[in-house]
Write a protein that holds these residues in place. Structure first.
Motif, PDB file in Angstrom:
ATOM      1  N   LYS A 241       0.839  -1.203   0.000  1.00 29.95           N
ATOM      2  CA  LYS A 241       0.000   0.000   0.000  1.00 29.95           C
ATOM      3  C   LYS A 241       0.875   1.254   0.000  1.00 29.95           C
ATOM      4  CE  LYS A 241      -4.284   1.143   1.841  1.00 29.95           C
ATOM      5  NZ  LYS A 241      -4.045   2.466   2.180  1.00 29.95           N
ATOM      6  N   ASN A 242       0.370   2.315  -0.546  1.00 31.91           N
ATOM      7  CA  ASN A 242       1.171   3.528  -0.607  1.00 31.91           C
ATOM      8  C   ASN A 242       0.849   4.462   0.555  1.00 31.91           C
ATOM      9  OD1 ASN A 242       2.501   2.800  -2.932  1.00 31.91           O
ATOM     10  ND2 ASN A 242       0.880   3.631  -4.238  1.00 31.91           N
TER      11      ASN A 242
ATOM     12  N   LEU B 158       2.251   7.596   0.406  1.00 32.87           N
ATOM     13  CA  LEU B 158       2.223   8.901  -0.268  1.00 32.87           C
ATOM     14  C   LEU B 158       2.041   8.704  -1.768  1.00 32.87           C
ATOM     15  CD1 LEU B 158       2.840  12.042   0.184  1.00 32.87           C
ATOM     16  CD2 LEU B 158       5.071  11.488  -0.766  1.00 32.87           C
ATOM     17  N   GLU B 159       1.090   9.443  -2.328  1.00 30.59           N
ATOM     18  CA  GLU B 159       0.904   9.411  -3.781  1.00 30.59           C
ATOM     19  C   GLU B 159       0.946  10.831  -4.310  1.00 30.59           C
ATOM     20  OE1 GLU B 159      -2.723   7.315  -4.550  1.00 30.59           O
ATOM     21  OE2 GLU B 159      -1.920   5.433  -3.775  1.00 30.59           O
TER      22      GLU B 159
ATOM     23  N   LYS C  89       0.639  13.090  -7.618  1.00 30.41           N
ATOM     24  CA  LYS C  89       0.133  12.992  -8.998  1.00 30.41           C
ATOM     25  C   LYS C  89       0.206  14.338  -9.694  1.00 30.41           C
ATOM     26  CE  LYS C  89      -3.191   9.200  -9.012  1.00 30.41           C
ATOM     27  NZ  LYS C  89      -3.762   9.215  -7.657  1.00 30.41           N
TER      28      LYS C  89
ATOM     29  N   SER D 209       4.950  12.730 -11.000  1.00 34.90           N
ATOM     30  CA  SER D 209       4.116  11.762 -10.292  1.00 34.90           C
ATOM     31  C   SER D 209       4.999  10.665  -9.730  1.00 34.90           C
ATOM     32  CB  SER D 209       3.113  11.109 -11.246  1.00 34.90           C
ATOM     33  OG  SER D 209       2.306  12.085 -11.853  1.00 34.90           O
ATOM     34  N   PHE D 210       4.754  10.287  -8.505  1.00 26.82           N
ATOM     35  CA  PHE D 210       5.425   9.117  -7.938  1.00 26.82           C
ATOM     36  C   PHE D 210       4.679   8.707  -6.681  1.00 26.82           C
ATOM     37  CE2 PHE D 210       7.477  11.111  -4.292  1.00 26.82           C
ATOM     38  CZ  PHE D 210       7.607  12.432  -4.688  1.00 26.82           C
ATOM     39  N   ASN D 211       4.968   7.527  -6.200  1.00 23.50           N
ATOM     40  CA  ASN D 211       4.387   7.163  -4.918  1.00 23.50           C
ATOM     41  C   ASN D 211       5.417   6.455  -4.045  1.00 23.50           C
ATOM     42  OD1 ASN D 211       4.315   4.548  -6.128  1.00 23.50           O
ATOM     43  ND2 ASN D 211       2.408   5.215  -7.107  1.00 23.50           N
TER      44      ASN D 211
ATOM     45  N   GLY E 104       5.711   3.541  -1.008  1.00 24.00           N
ATOM     46  CA  GLY E 104       5.017   2.487  -0.279  1.00 24.00           C
ATOM     47  C   GLY E 104       5.291   2.567   1.211  1.00 24.00           C
TER      48      GLY E 104
ATOM     49  N   CYS F  67      -1.277  13.091  -2.001  1.00 24.75           N
ATOM     50  CA  CYS F  67      -2.183  12.360  -1.132  1.00 24.75           C
ATOM     51  C   CYS F  67      -1.363  11.569  -0.119  1.00 24.75           C
ATOM     52  CB  CYS F  67      -3.054  11.434  -1.984  1.00 24.75           C
ATOM     53  SG  CYS F  67      -4.343  10.657  -1.034  1.00 24.75           S
TER      54      CYS F  67
ATOM     55  N   GLU G 286      -5.652  14.523   1.283  1.00 28.49           N
ATOM     56  CA  GLU G 286      -5.091  15.422   0.276  1.00 28.49           C
ATOM     57  C   GLU G 286      -4.404  16.591   0.999  1.00 28.49           C
ATOM     58  OE1 GLU G 286      -4.823  15.271  -3.021  1.00 28.49           O
ATOM     59  OE2 GLU G 286      -3.836  17.210  -2.937  1.00 28.49           O
TER      60      GLU G 286
ATOM     61  N   GLN H 138       7.977  -1.252 -13.570  1.00 23.67           N
ATOM     62  CA  GLN H 138       8.058   0.017 -12.841  1.00 23.67           C
ATOM     63  C   GLN H 138       9.018   1.003 -13.499  1.00 23.67           C
ATOM     64  OE1 GLN H 138       8.235   0.033  -8.645  1.00 23.67           O
ATOM     65  NE2 GLN H 138       7.828  -2.136  -8.488  1.00 23.67           N
TER      66      GLN H 138
END
Lengths: 331, 294
Positions: free
Chosen positions: A2-3, A5-6, A8, A28-30, A32, A70, A75, A312
């Motif tokens: 699960k992430n 931080l996302e 976008k 954009s990146f996330n 985990g 996010c 947010e 990825q």
């Protein structure tokens, strides 16, 4: 995974008298949970602005103009300042580049660590003090009871960075943003600090965004890497992808400019010629085009899209277009 | 101590180098009378003898008799008039700190807003206009035209207001400007960003983390500022006809009242040394980096 931080399509600009400076463009990146990612790039590539945008700490005239950040389902870009203050230091910790200037010279180290604890956790002064001592010994500062009452000028650079880390981690944040944590330190101390971060990442189970221009540090700590150039992501992927199968000419250049200590043949470091573009009026096309050895006509006209290269692994370069000539990476 | 001794010595010899003496009159006194007076006050002794006598008395805390006012000692003059000057000085200091500092902080926090422009315009006027002009204008407008406050003299608490404003004007403006630039500079520092990254409310960031650092340069200037208030009081006391120490000091020079000149000088020098010592202690208090020893 699960992430936590996302990010976008984040874009951040500085509105100066001379015009709009696009410091971060559509990235954009996330990240985990429990993961460490690295953001690399040379000075002025937008790494630090990215981290300040996440923290909502941009000072005038900087402004996030588009995109979303996010964090744990919340947010952050339009969060009220009061709510954001409860996130900062509590759920997201931050370490800065220069430990010599990042601590307030007129308050004791203990005061500065306890301040964060008293603000975010329901502790009384005695408990906060105990917790601060615990944190100082966790980051490897000997004699924490006495050190607590000392002022920052009584600490060496490496010790101050440890204090910064203790301060950033004392509330057990879910995410730690380390903005060039080793740049201002001696090489031997750098290694210690990276070891410490690696150790604490598992102990506290925090995710880390490591911002640096030192690829060695990234390889040591991070599972994924984002390479930034002139405010854009040019390549991202797992550390393995980016180090062993880099696809963007800028990443090639970065890798060529790291010294190899035990190279048996005498090899010269190859710098990337030229300067990063002026972010005030960026030319159309790929920002790296003027410095790229493999530039084609299209590079000067249109920005390359991010091409998917693996599960990825992504890179933004026209060379990756099916119709482009095959170019081999040098060295 | 060395400072005070040097001040005494230099003042002593400079004073005697000025032509004329305490008993010089347009119409010369008869030689016999003159001789008596000089003997009474030891003025016919050689200069070195007068000097050593003076130093000996000084060490005992005796500043000698006034030459001009019969039967009054310099100690009495100081004891009588210094409290008045002190009130004036403290009132000015109060205005300087409680108007100048907040004005500077507000300008810095509201940078380029109307509050900043207003405060800084006033401060520029305050720095540019000398205190005797401010004093005269105040006397004319508030004292004469509006009749709100007494124009001069030292009669009631209302008498303090105008002179202390006139005296503090320049320094208030100066402190406001200094505070503004100091706060602005400190707010750019990395540790302020650290404090914000800790999630502290802006109020704590400014009043805890920024202000203490911003005060360091202001405290540094506090010594010279206090000296300025002290010397400024000579002019202001003269203008407002306030019977303070500054007024006596100016008068004593006209009168060549040797002991009063010396006594008041010594007193002011000691006061300044003490004030600077307090400033230094204060300085150590807010800036741990210069704390000695331990």
């Amino acid at each position: 995974m699960k992430n936590i931080l996302e990010v976008k399509n984040l874009s951040t600009s500085f509105f100066t008298h001379a015009g709009e400076v696009k410091a971060v463009k559509d990235i954009s990146f996330n990240v985990g949970i429990g993961e460490a990612i690295g953001i690399v790039g040379e000075s002025g590539s937008g790494k630090s602005v990215t981290s300040l945008s996440i923290m909502n700490l941009l000072s005038f005239p900087g402004k996030v103009i588009n995109g979303s950040v996010c964090f744990a389902g919340t947010e952050l870009t339009n969060l009220k300042e009061k709510k954001m203050q409860l996130v900062r230091g509590n759920e997201i910790g931050m370490i800065f580049q220069d430990p010599m200037t990042s601590l307030n010279p007129v308050y004791t180290v203990g005061n500065q660590i306890m301040e964060s604890l008293l603000r975010h956790q329901k502790l009384n002064r005695g408990e906060a003090r105990k917790k601060a001592i615990e944190m100082l010994s966790l980051v490897g500062i000997p004699g924490p009871e006495n050190r607590l009452n000392q002022y920052p000028h009584e600490f060496s650079g490496g010790m101050r960075q440890r204090v910064m880390i203790a301060m950033a981690l004392c509330c057990k944040p879910k995410l730690l943003i380390a903005d060039e944590p080793t740049t201002a330190l001696d090489v031997t101390i750098q290694a210690q600090i990276i070891e410490l971060l690696k150790d604490l990442k598992d102990k506290i189970n925090t995710s880390i965004i490591l911002i640096t221009h030192d690829l060695g540090v990234v390889a040591e700590l991070c599972s994924r890497v984002i390479v930034m150039y002139a405010g854009s992501v040019v390549e991202k992927g797992t550390t393995r992808d980016v180090f062993y199968n880099p696809r963007h000419p800028y990443t090639w250049g970065l890798l060529k400019s790291i010294p190899i200590v035990n190279a048996d043949h005498k090899e010269r470091l190859i710098p990337i010629d030229g300067q990063p573009p002026d972010l005030l009026n960026t030319p159309p096309g790929c920002p790296f085009c003027p410095r790229c050895d493999h530039a084609m006509q299209i590079c000067a006209q249109t920005q390359p899209p991010l091409s998917q290269l693996g599960e990825q692994h992504l890179a933004a370069c026209w060379l990756l277009h099916p119709g482009a000539p095959r170019v081999e990476r040098g060295r | 101590m060395v400072t005070i001794w040097m001040v005494v010595t230099i003042t002593f010899f400079l004073m005697h180098a000025i032509p004329g003496g305490p008993f010089t009159r347009e119409k010369a006194l008869p030689p016999a009378v003159m001789k008596n007076i000089e003997e009474r006050y030891h003025l016919n002794d050689p200069l070195w003898k007068q000097y050593t006598d003076y130093i000996q008395n000084l060490v005992r805390g005796d500043l000698g008799p006034s030459f001009k006012y019969q039967g009054v000692t310099v100690n009495q003059i100081i004891a009588e008039s210094f409290p008045i000057s002190a009130q004036l000085g403290l009132a000015s200091l109060f205005i300087m700190l409680f108007v100048g500092l907040p004005a500077g902080i507000i300008s810095a926090l509201r940078q380029t807003k109307w509050q900043d422009h207003l405060a800084m315009s006033l401060a520029t006027v305050g720095v540019a206009v000398p205190n005797f002009v401010v004093a005269t204008l105040l006397m004319y407008i508030v004292g004469v035209k509006l009749g709100w406050l007494p124009t001069a003299r030292w009669l009631s608490w209302q008498s303090v207001i105008m002179p202390s404003i006139a005296l503090a004007g320049y320094y208030t403006a100066y402190v406001a400007r200094l505070t503004r630039s100091s706060v602005l500079e400190v707010l750019q520092q990395d540790y302020i960003r650290t404090a914000r990254a800790k999630g502290l409310p802006e109020r704590v960031v400014v009043y805890k983390h920024a202000l203490k650092n911003a005060l360091i340069p202001i405290v540094t200037y506090l010594g010279p500022i206090l000296a300025g208030i002290l010397t400024g009081s000579f002019v202001i006391e003269k203008i407002f006809a306030i019977p303070g120490l500054g007024e006596h000091f100016v008068a004593s020079i006209w009168n060549r009242d040797y002991t009063v000149i010396l006594g008041v000088t010594v007193f002011y020098a000691t006061l300044l040394v003490i004030v600077n010592l307090i400033v230094d202690i204060l300085y150590c208090f807010i800036d741990p980096r210069i704390r000695l020893g331990k």
